[in-house]
Design a protein around this motif. Structure first.
Motif, PDB file in Angstrom:
ATOM      1  N   ASN A 156       0.827  -1.194   0.000  1.00  0.00           N
ATOM      2  CA  ASN A 156       0.000   0.000   0.000  1.00  0.00           C
ATOM      3  C   ASN A 156       0.864   1.248   0.000  1.00  0.00           C
ATOM      4  N   ILE A 157       0.335   2.312  -0.532  1.00  0.00           N
ATOM      5  CA  ILE A 157       1.014   3.602  -0.535  1.00  0.00           C
ATOM      6  C   ILE A 157       0.138   4.564   0.271  1.00  0.00           C
ATOM      7  N   PRO A 158       0.599   5.045   1.417  1.00  0.00           N
ATOM      8  CA  PRO A 158      -0.228   5.918   2.253  1.00  0.00           C
ATOM      9  C   PRO A 158      -0.723   7.153   1.487  1.00  0.00           C
ATOM     10  N   MET A 159      -2.023   7.381   1.592  1.00  0.00           N
ATOM     11  CA  MET A 159      -2.656   8.530   0.948  1.00  0.00           C
ATOM     12  C   MET A 159      -3.705   9.109   1.880  1.00  0.00           C
ATOM     13  N   LEU A 160      -4.009  10.375   1.684  1.00  0.00           N
ATOM     14  CA  LEU A 160      -5.051  11.055   2.442  1.00  0.00           C
ATOM     15  C   LEU A 160      -6.130  11.527   1.477  1.00  0.00           C
ATOM     16  N   LEU A 161      -7.379  11.287   1.844  1.00  0.00           N
ATOM     17  CA  LEU A 161      -8.505  11.726   1.021  1.00  0.00           C
ATOM     18  C   LEU A 161      -9.333  12.738   1.798  1.00  0.00           C
ATOM     19  N   THR A 162      -9.685  13.824   1.145  1.00  0.00           N
ATOM     20  CA  THR A 162     -10.528  14.836   1.755  1.00  0.00           C
ATOM     21  C   THR A 162     -11.203  15.615   0.629  1.00  0.00           C
ATOM     22  N   SER A 163     -11.672  16.801   0.922  1.00  0.00           N
ATOM     23  CA  SER A 163     -12.229  17.671  -0.130  1.00  0.00           C
ATOM     24  C   SER A 163     -11.725  19.085   0.105  1.00  0.00           C
ATOM     25  N   LYS A 164     -11.691  19.868  -0.963  1.00  0.00           N
ATOM     26  CA  LYS A 164     -11.249  21.254  -0.826  1.00  0.00           C
ATOM     27  C   LYS A 164     -12.154  22.014   0.127  1.00  0.00           C
ATOM     28  N   GLU A 165     -13.443  21.679   0.102  1.00  0.00           N
ATOM     29  CA  GLU A 165     -14.405  22.353   0.974  1.00  0.00           C
ATOM     30  C   GLU A 165     -14.143  22.023   2.445  1.00  0.00           C
ATOM     31  N   ALA A 166     -13.825  20.743   2.740  1.00  0.00           N
ATOM     32  CA  ALA A 166     -13.539  20.347   4.123  1.00  0.00           C
ATOM     33  C   ALA A 166     -12.261  21.009   4.629  1.00  0.00           C
ATOM     34  N   LEU A 167     -11.232  21.050   3.790  1.00  0.00           N
ATOM     35  CA  LEU A 167      -9.982  21.684   4.193  1.00  0.00           C
ATOM     36  C   LEU A 167     -10.186  23.161   4.505  1.00  0.00           C
ATOM     37  N   ALA A 168     -10.966  23.823   3.674  1.00  0.00           N
ATOM     38  CA  ALA A 168     -11.236  25.247   3.897  1.00  0.00           C
ATOM     39  C   ALA A 168     -12.024  25.456   5.182  1.00  0.00           C
ATOM     40  N   GLU A 169     -13.015  24.588   5.408  1.00  0.00           N
ATOM     41  CA  GLU A 169     -13.862  24.722   6.591  1.00  0.00           C
ATOM     42  C   GLU A 169     -13.062  24.532   7.882  1.00  0.00           C
ATOM     43  N   PHE A 170     -12.088  23.615   7.852  1.00  0.00           N
ATOM     44  CA  PHE A 170     -11.339  23.297   9.069  1.00  0.00           C
ATOM     45  C   PHE A 170      -9.971  23.969   9.111  1.00  0.00           C
ATOM     46  N   GLY A 171      -9.698  24.853   8.152  1.00  0.00           N
ATOM     47  CA  GLY A 171      -8.492  25.665   8.216  1.00  0.00           C
ATOM     48  C   GLY A 171      -7.199  24.913   7.997  1.00  0.00           C
ATOM     49  N   MET A 172      -7.208  23.941   7.091  1.00  0.00           N
ATOM     50  CA  MET A 172      -5.983  23.210   6.768  1.00  0.00           C
ATOM     51  C   MET A 172      -5.485  23.618   5.393  1.00  0.00           C
ATOM     52  N   ASP A 173      -4.166  23.665   5.262  1.00  0.00           N
ATOM     53  CA  ASP A 173      -3.517  24.150   4.053  1.00  0.00           C
ATOM     54  C   ASP A 173      -3.142  22.970   3.158  1.00  0.00           C
TER      55      ASP A 173
END
Length: 444
Positions: A156-173
């Protein structure tokens, strides 16, 4: 008990790594060993789904070979470890050891005991398969002193899944997250200073095995040296501390279905959905669901060298005595396109390069219009965005280092640094104890 068994193997076995082979001058192998009339295999708990298709394929190809299968698939996890270790010590047991990391927590240490055969001569002498057909970076985790003792099958190759909207809402860059594991940990630490709800990740132990992600050489088994002085390691430990207590207990509401990631991101139950043990088609399927409502983001987790990690999920080795030729033929079955492309192996990347190419092509197919009932809410799979496709392909193309998933090193780090995480000892004291213990261990 396990450590004692491993350390006793070299003395107990007293076996040549390639007994039964024809040898020329200077011990060079000139011919593969002769085939025998039987093959002894072992199926450990919950591993039948992987082994059974290969056993069926082998029996079809070699109907005259008696295949003896000791099946523990319905047994409790771990119940068969000690008995198989004891058999291997006596020069018996399975001829092909499927998932040797299940029986031996430290594969690198076990490679020096003589229990595994060196498979380089097999690849050199067998015209039907070549090491060049397999992913080189991942193969290195099964090597010692230039010899190939263990063959990774999937990883496996570690990956992170999210959305641009979630990142913006929670203040992550997003740009910082893409730089690597340490930058991701800094983002998490900053998030935890502001809030702890929702959780950063939607599953447990997502951060505990960080030594596997960093791509640093902590233990050198060939030179028998130990090094935990890397500033990146120290920072990783410091950054993990505030996340430790949220990463280890059983959290109510954690689920384990194939579509947890998209549901948790869209439902704002988590910020990031991590994929470190199911990074085959699953993150892409979840990305398609997110794409039906938001803009999915797939981020490969990079080490300090800017490269992806290959975390080995399945592997195999040939016992250094017994029916080596038949075990080798079974190994080739495990490495065949037929088995590498089995549905159950879609959870991870196959070691065979041609299968990866086919996997990538399949992964990019877009089953638009397919509807899913997720918790009573109907969602329609959307087209996979081009950015997600590129990030997925880049994760494979950018492999830089490999290790066994949930391996020995990360387990030792978690154990020795626990007093620091629990505010019982300083980080310096814990690292010193870890270093001393590993120096004794690696010198034995």
């Amino acid at each position: 008990m396990k450590k004692t068994l491993i350390l006793s193997l070299a003395l107990a076995l007293g076996l040549s790594a390639l007994s039964g082979c024809s040898a020329g001058e200077n011990g060079a192998i000139t011919a593969l060993p002769e085939a025998t009339g039987e093959l002894n295999l072992h199926v450990s708990p919950i591993m039948g789904g992987w082994m059974n298709p290969a056993i069926a394929a082998y029996q079809e190809k070699f109907p005259n070979v008696q295949v003896n299968v000791e099946n523990h698939d319905e047994s409790q996890w771990g119940s068969d470890i000690e008995s198989v270790q004891t058999a291997l010590m006596a020069g018996k047991g399975p001829d092909l050891i499927y998932r040797p990391e299940y029986f031996f927590s430290d594969i690198q240490k076990t490679m020096s005991t003589g229990v595994f055969a060196d498979l380089n001569p097999y690849f050199d002498l067998d015209p039907e398969i070549s090491l060049e057909e397999l992913e080189t970076t991942v193969l290195t985790a099964g090597q010692q002193k230039g010899r190939q003792y263990v063959i990774p099958l999937t990883y496996n190759i570690p990956m992170l899944l999210t959305s641009k909207e979630a990142l913006a809402e929670f203040g992550m860059d997003e740009a910082e997250l893409r730089k690597g594991y340490l930058e991701t940990s800094r983002q998490i630490a900053s998030y935890l200073e502001r809030r702890q709800d929702p959780p950063v990740y939607d599953r447990l132990f997502a951060g505990m095995y960080y030594p596997d992600y960093l791509g640093l050489s902590f233990l050198d088994y060939d030179k028998r040296t130990v090094d935990f002085s890397f500033p990146e390691f120290r920072e990783a430990a410091e950054l993990y501390k505030p996340f430790y207590k949220m990463d280890s207990p059983m959290v109510e509401g954690i689920t384990t279905t194939n579509f947890d990631g998209c549901q948790d991101v869209l439902g704002r139950k988590t910020v990031l959905a991590p994929y470190s043990d199911s990074s085959g088609l699953e993150p892409l399927e979840n990305a398609r669901v997110i794409a039906s409502e938001e803009t999915p983001v797939l981020i490969p987790v990079l080490g300090t060298d800017g490269k992806s990690s290959g975390l080995i999920y399945n592997a195999a080795a040939v016992r250094s005595s017994g029916n080596q030729r038949n075990a080798w033929e079974f190994m080739k079955i495990l490495l065949s396109e037929q088995i590498q492309n089995e549905r159950i192996n879609l959870l991870s990347f196959p070691i065979r390069k041609s299968c990866v190419s086919a996997r990538l092509e399949e992964a990019m197919e877009t089953p638009e219009g397919y509807q899913l009932d997720l918790g009573g809410k109907m969602l329609t799979m959307a087209a996979l965005p081009e950015d997600v496709q590129k990030d997925y392909e880049a994760a494979y193309a950018n492999l830089g280092h490999a290790s066994f998933n949930f391996g020995y090193l990360s387990g030792q780090v978690a154990s020795y640094l626990a007093p620091y995480y629990e505010d019982e000892k300083s980080l310096d004291a814990c690292i010193e104890e870890l270093t001393n213990a590993m120096e004794i261990y690696i010198s034995e």
